[in-house]
Design a protein around this motif. Structure first.
Motif, short mmCIF file in Angstrom:
data_model
loop_
_atom_site.label_atom_id
_atom_site.label_comp_id
_atom_site.label_asym_id
_atom_site.label_seq_id
_atom_site.Cartn_x
_atom_site.Cartn_y
_atom_site.Cartn_z
N LYS B 178 -96.09 52.46 44.35
CA LYS B 178 -95.42 52.46 43.05
C LYS B 178 -94.33 51.42 43.10
O LYS B 178 -93.56 51.36 44.06
CB LYS B 178 -94.81 53.86 42.84
CG LYS B 178 -94.62 54.22 41.39
CD LYS B 178 -94.19 55.69 41.27
CE LYS B 178 -93.82 56.00 39.84
NZ LYS B 178 -94.90 56.64 39.11
N LYS B 180 -92.59 48.69 39.86
CA LYS B 180 -91.82 48.70 38.62
C LYS B 180 -92.63 49.34 37.50
O LYS B 180 -93.78 48.97 37.29
CB LYS B 180 -91.48 47.25 38.25
CG LYS B 180 -90.15 47.09 37.54
CD LYS B 180 -89.77 45.61 37.50
CE LYS B 180 -89.50 45.15 36.09
NZ LYS B 180 -90.46 44.35 35.44
N THR B 182 -94.49 50.01 34.16
CA THR B 182 -95.06 49.03 33.22
C THR B 182 -95.00 49.50 31.79
O THR B 182 -95.16 48.71 30.86
CB THR B 182 -96.53 48.77 33.54
OG1 THR B 182 -97.23 50.01 33.44
CG2 THR B 182 -96.71 48.19 34.94
N LYS B 184 -97.25 51.08 30.51
CA LYS B 184 -98.63 51.05 30.02
C LYS B 184 -99.32 52.40 30.22
O LYS B 184 -98.93 53.21 31.05
CB LYS B 184 -99.42 49.99 30.78
CG LYS B 184 -99.08 48.56 30.40
CD LYS B 184 -100.02 47.62 31.12
CE LYS B 184 -99.72 46.18 30.75
NZ LYS B 184 -100.62 45.25 31.44
N ASP B 210 -99.78 49.92 24.57
CA ASP B 210 -100.17 48.97 25.62
C ASP B 210 -101.02 49.73 26.64
O ASP B 210 -100.47 50.47 27.47
CB ASP B 210 -98.90 48.38 26.25
CG ASP B 210 -99.19 47.12 27.04
OD1 ASP B 210 -100.38 46.75 27.15
OD2 ASP B 210 -98.23 46.51 27.54
N THR B 212 -104.44 49.93 29.43
CA THR B 212 -105.37 49.20 30.28
C THR B 212 -106.61 50.06 30.45
O THR B 212 -106.52 51.23 30.84
CB THR B 212 -104.76 48.93 31.67
OG1 THR B 212 -103.41 48.50 31.50
CG2 THR B 212 -105.55 47.87 32.40
N GLU B 239 -104.67 43.04 39.72
CA GLU B 239 -103.33 43.37 39.25
C GLU B 239 -103.34 44.60 38.35
O GLU B 239 -102.46 45.46 38.44
CB GLU B 239 -102.71 42.17 38.50
CG GLU B 239 -102.29 41.01 39.38
CD GLU B 239 -103.47 40.22 39.96
OE1 GLU B 239 -104.58 40.30 39.39
OE2 GLU B 239 -103.30 39.54 40.99
N ASP B 240 -104.36 44.67 37.46
CA ASP B 240 -104.47 45.85 36.59
C ASP B 240 -104.55 47.12 37.43
O ASP B 240 -103.90 48.13 37.12
CB ASP B 240 -105.75 45.77 35.74
CG ASP B 240 -105.68 44.70 34.66
OD1 ASP B 240 -104.55 44.31 34.28
OD2 ASP B 240 -106.75 44.24 34.20
N ASP B 243 -101.31 47.91 39.33
CA ASP B 243 -100.27 48.38 38.41
C ASP B 243 -100.56 49.77 37.82
O ASP B 243 -99.69 50.34 37.16
CB ASP B 243 -100.10 47.37 37.27
CG ASP B 243 -98.78 46.60 37.40
OD1 ASP B 243 -97.99 46.97 38.29
OD2 ASP B 243 -98.56 45.67 36.62
N SER B 244 -101.74 50.27 38.05
CA SER B 244 -102.05 51.60 37.49
C SER B 244 -101.10 52.66 38.04
O SER B 244 -100.84 53.68 37.41
CB SER B 244 -103.50 51.98 37.77
OG SER B 244 -103.70 52.15 39.16
N ASN B 246 -98.04 52.35 38.27
CA ASN B 246 -96.75 52.24 37.57
C ASN B 246 -96.84 52.60 36.09
O ASN B 246 -95.91 52.33 35.32
CB ASN B 246 -96.23 50.80 37.69
CG ASN B 246 -96.10 50.38 39.15
OD1 ASN B 246 -95.59 51.15 39.95
ND2 ASN B 246 -96.59 49.21 39.48
N ALA B 247 -97.96 53.18 35.69
CA ALA B 247 -98.18 53.47 34.27
C ALA B 247 -97.42 54.73 33.84
O ALA B 247 -96.97 55.51 34.67
CB ALA B 247 -99.67 53.63 34.01
#
Lengths: 474, 474
Positions: B178, B180, B182, B184, B210, B212, B239-240, B243-244, B246-247
């Motif tokens: 984990k 930052k 996002t 999202k 927003d 993904t 990246e997607d 970053d999951s 950080n959603a």
């Protein structure tokens, strides 16, 4: 420099031994691509497995036989709805697949009981069907299930059924080819000469290595009927299990696909003294030559000439119409193996088409000997070609049309190159005189497809206009 | 007391749930686990799955995807042969990864997908990955290639569980910390078509959310371009996935296809997960949109109120005039079948036979949607898990009267033989054009699906001369 190392293969230089560019005045035997060798992992090869060579290509064609696949459900699912081989009894062979739906407990404790129960269930659910082929798959072979013993037991319990077993898991051999071999040899060892059929003609043949793709066998059958030749067995297009048990009764084995089925023809010669005659069933010149050879064998030459004359009168004008328009078309063939040598010269002689690149998935070196002998100079001959090689070869030879499978067809569509289904055909049959006109028509319709020209247009480019594509009416 | 003359005393509707009672399968509904894993893998950008098994496990699955999407997808094989069956195949995984890495410089993810054979052999995939990582580091110090171990023996589950497993493994490999927030929303739609992904994107855009989508398969419908660029691949990036973690939350739309990954993100990174019914039909879509609104704090916009209204307006033209009391059988993925059954009841169709499943019966029995159907069905309904397509065919042979079949193309002959109208939905739908482009979820999907049902019934009325004159005036 006849063996070619492509740019995309610089990290797998052993691929050089598999790609040959034919040059003038070479003894091609010195430069035969290595074939029927293991694929390099991770290359995105086109190859399938030995199981599919047996089930999907040969056994699954039969119109009256349950194909019991002993393994997890995927091997059944995957070898279903992937072929176009109709039958004259409503396509029983294309409608159903059977699996023992193997589970983890069978990996641990064995799957023979599961197989036995599944076989009984299948016969119970389809009481009109009395014939079955049982196949092992990777996991049932690894755990060592004795499928022959199970088949024996089921036949004992059900005296009216007959069961044949094929033991070629997907990992055996290097391609589909191994499965062809296992099924051929197994069949002659266990099933040929176990039944006699009524002989109705003085002239009898087995027609071997033709799988009734879009009705090929049925079209050729009209020729045999006209010639008064009785086909004892079709191996295996539109064929039946019991006909194949009578193969020993024929006077002559006529072989089309030597790769998938040459083995059984050789064994029939060895064991029963039945001569083997190889013919090419695609193309006018080849078909006529094949009919002449068969008729010469039986001393019925005049019947053969009459048939050829009749067929040519009917179809030659149509063929010539396409020939005029296909002259100089550059064609690539990326199929299994034998179609390379069946087609390269027939499209050249009959249609004026130049075959500029060919790739074989499972051909052996003897297939390459044939195709290189028949093929053009300046043409690439590739064993087990992979995706990056295809892109590079396309750049080198710039084909107008590629005969290949539907998946590769979708890929090259993006490159504005049309494909014709080289395995299952677009609108066949392709064998025989009529069939070759069908092939020519499909090639013409592909090459003269307006969409590929429209695809090249960038509507943002003011210097371009969208062309009107014209073509002749067939 | 009713004043319409109909009786008020009705036998309560019976909803039964049972499993297939045969060991063997005749016509499987699903492919095996590795096939589903491959489908998940191709949804990722710059990813080529490597299937550790026989070549058929890859070749046929690529063909299956090509059949459904009319596109080519890249999947590699370790080309397992006999020697690996004896001595282990880990070396071929290593070679396969390195060959892929060398020949595909843009490659960033390789899911390593096991099969029945390599699970039986017992190759140590995790250990092999550790070895390969060192080799990759040495040869490509600048590149990071994620290797995800995907254990998908074919003798367990089906392509549904294989999909779920591969999504989870890829996330466990890439989403590992984990960082930052996002802001999202992660969305796991399950095994849906590009048309559904486009619809979801439109909804999120309309709501100002927003989101993904995992996996983003929009480009599985890709263009022929003047540049000849090939854009057929998943849009989901490394990246997607990273970053999951950080959603703000994960929304799962399919209980059996991706929901376990939403759970993983919650357990590992406290990203809250929300499971809603797969949004087939009006109510399920309402519930999905309300959940999105609740999680994100965004309002449901006027445009979706209008889209909902247009859909209802269209459905109202069809439901009680044409659909009411019509008996429907539905087969396919569990989330699809249960969702479509709920939708059918909204439009007055009577889904009397639902075929779902593989060996995951225990899970399906606990599905709240089945409980809901039990409580709401006003007609007899049979739900069969671990089903094959023979369960459908034999019921029809035994006299089950159906007005409509809904399911994928593998069941086409059941409908053809029995002359029952069939609407293709689910995966694969290779015998109808362009269905991958059409949404079936959301309001628009519900409307278009209902209209396809209506048009299919109308065409059937005409072909069978069954009150086709009703449509003289509509």
């Amino acid at each position: 420099m006849p063996m070619v190392l492509l740019e995309c293969d610089k990290d797998i230089p052993e691929r050089q031994k598999h790609i040959y560019l034919k040059a003038p005045d070479e003894d091609t035997r010195d430069f035969l691509p290595i074939a029927n060798a293991a694929t390099i992992p991770g290359t995105l090869s086109e190859r399938g497995c030995a199981f599919c060579g047996a089930k999907l290509v040969i056994g699954g064609v039969l119109k009256d036989t349950i194909q019991m696949i002993h393994g997890p459900l995927g091997c059944a699912y995957d070898t279903w709805h992937t072929k176009r081989y109709p039958t004259d009894n409503g396509h029983f062979n294309m409608k159903y697949v059977w699996s023992t739906d193997m589970k983890e407990s069978h990996v641990v404790f064995g799957g023979e009981k599961r197989l036995e129960k599944s076989m009984h269930e299948a016969f119970d659910e389809m009481p009109d069907i009395k014939r079955m082929i049982v196949y092992t798959t990777c996991p049932t072979a690894l755990i060592g299930d004795d499928i022959k013993a199970v088949a024996k037991q089921v036949m004992k319990d059900r005296p009216d059924v007959d069961v044949f077993t094929v033991e070629c898991p997907g990992f055996s051999g290097v391609s589909q080819s191994k499965g062809h071999h296992v099924l051929n040899i197994g069949w002659i060892n266990e099933k040929v000469d176990t039944l006699q059929k009524e002989i109705t003609s003085d002239y009898t043949i087995n027609f071997i290595g033709d799988f009734n793709i879009q009705g090929d066998s049925q079209l050729l059958q009209t020729y045999w009927d006209k010639l008064g030749i009785q086909v004892i067995a079709h191996f295996t297009g539109n064929g039946t299990y019991d006909d194949l048990r009578c193969m020993h009764q024929a006077q002559l084995n006529v072989v089309n696909c030597a790769r998938s089925s040459g083995y059984i023809a050789n064994e029939l010669k060895k064991r029963y003294g039945i001569p083997r005659l190889d013919i090419d069933s695609w193309g006018f010149n080849y078909m006529a030559e094949g009919i002449r050879k068969i008729c010469a064998f039986f001393g019925i030459e005049e019947r053969g000439e009459a048939l050829i004359a009749e067929e040519e009168a009917k179809w030659k004008p149509k063929l010539d119409w396409y020939k005029e328009r296909l002259q100089g078309t550059k064609m690539a063939i990326w199929t299994g193996g034998p179609r390379l040598w069946h087609w390269t010269k027939s499209v050249e002689d009959d249609l004026g088409v130049q075959v500029v690149a060919m790739s074989s998935k499972f051909g052996h070196e003897e297939d390459f000997e044939k195709v290189i002998a028949r093929g053009r100079e300046g043409t690439y001959y590739i064993d087990d070609g992979n995706e990056l090689e295809f892109f590079e070869i396309i750049e080198l030879v710039k084909p107008d049309v590629i005969f290949t499978g539907p998946r590769v067809g979708e890929l090259i569509k993006k490159l504005h190159i049309p494909y014709v289904n080289g395995h299952a055909y677009h609108n066949g049959p392709y064998m025989g005189f009529e069939g070759f006109v069908n092939l020519a028509r499909d090639m013409y319709n592909a090459v003269y497809n307006p969409l590929r020209h429209l695809a090249a247009v960038d509507i943002r480019d003011k210097s371009q206009t969208t062309p009107i594509i014209t073509r002749g009416a067939a | 007391m009713s004043n319409c003359g109909c009786t008020t005393e009705q036998k309560p509707a019976e909803v039964s749930v049972s499993g297939r009672d045969r060991d063997g399968i005749i016509n499987p509904m699903y492919d095996c686990q590795p096939a589903g894993a491959q489908y998940a893998g191709i949804g990722i950008k710059d990813c080529i799955p490597l299937v550790h098994g026989g070549q058929g496990c890859t070749m046929f699955v690529r063909l299956l995807f090509a059949q459904h999407f009319k596109e080519n997808f890249d999947v590699a094989s370790t080309s397992l042969h006999e020697d690996s069956a004896v001595f282990g195949g880990a070396g071929r995984v290593e070679e396969g990864v390195l060959v892929l890495a060398r020949r595909y410089p843009e490659l960033r993810v390789i899911p390593i997908i096991t099969t029945c054979s390599t699970e039986v052999i017992g190759d140590d995939i995790e250990g092999t990955i550790r070895i390969i990582k060192k080799a990759l580091k040495a040869e490509f110090p600048e590149r990071e290639i994620y290797l995800a171990p995907v254990h998908t023996p074919s003798f367990k589950g089906s392509h549904v569980t294989g999909y779920d497993e591969c999504v989870k493994s890829v996330f466990q490999t890439i989403a590992t910390k984990k960082t930052k927030p996002t802001g999202k929303l992660n969305v796991f739609p399950g095994w849906v078509n590009p048309g559904d992904v486009v619809l979801l994107k439109d909804y999120f855009k309309a709501m100002g959310v927003d989101a993904t989508i995992f996996m983003d398969t929009e480009n599985f419908d890709s263009p022929m371009l003047p540049s000849k660029a090939i854009e057929t691949q998943g849009n989901t990036t490394v990246e997607d996935i990273a970053d999951s973690a950080n959603a703000i939350g994960s929304l799962a739309l399919a209980r059996y296809e991706g929901a376990s990954t939403a759970k993983y993100l919650n357990e590992s990174f406290e990203v809250p997960d929300y499971l809603v019914n797969t949004p087939y039909g009006i109510k399920n879509t309402d519930d999905m949109l309300r959940k999105i609104s609740e999680v994100t704090g965004k309002e449901i916009p006027e445009s979706l109120v209008r889209e909902r209204g247009i859909a209802l307006d269209a459905l109202a033209d069809l439901a009680h005039m044409f659909f009411a009391n019509k008996k429907v059988a539905i087969f396919g993925h569990p989330d699809l079948v249960l969702g479509l059954a709920q939708f059918c009841m909204e439009i007055e169709l009577e889904p009397c036979l639902l075929l779902i499943g593989d060996d995951q019966g225990r899970k399906y029995k606990k599905d709240p949607r089945i409980e809901e159907l039990k409580n709401t069905a006003h007609f007899d309904m049979e739900i069969i898990h671990n089903a094959d397509l023979w369960e459908l065919e034999k019921r029809i042979n035994a006299g089950l009267k159906l007005d409509l079949i809904m399911g994928h193309s593998k069941g086409r002959y059941v409908a053809i033989e029995a002359n029952i109208p069939m609407v293709r939905v689910g995966f694969p739908t290779f015998d109808r054009a362009g269905l991958y482009r059409k949404p079936t979820i959301g309001y628009k999907g519900a409307m278009e699906l209902a209209e396809t049902i209506a048009n299919t019934l109308f065409a059937h009325m005409e072909y069978t001369r069954n009150k086709e004159w009703i449509l003289n005036t509509w």
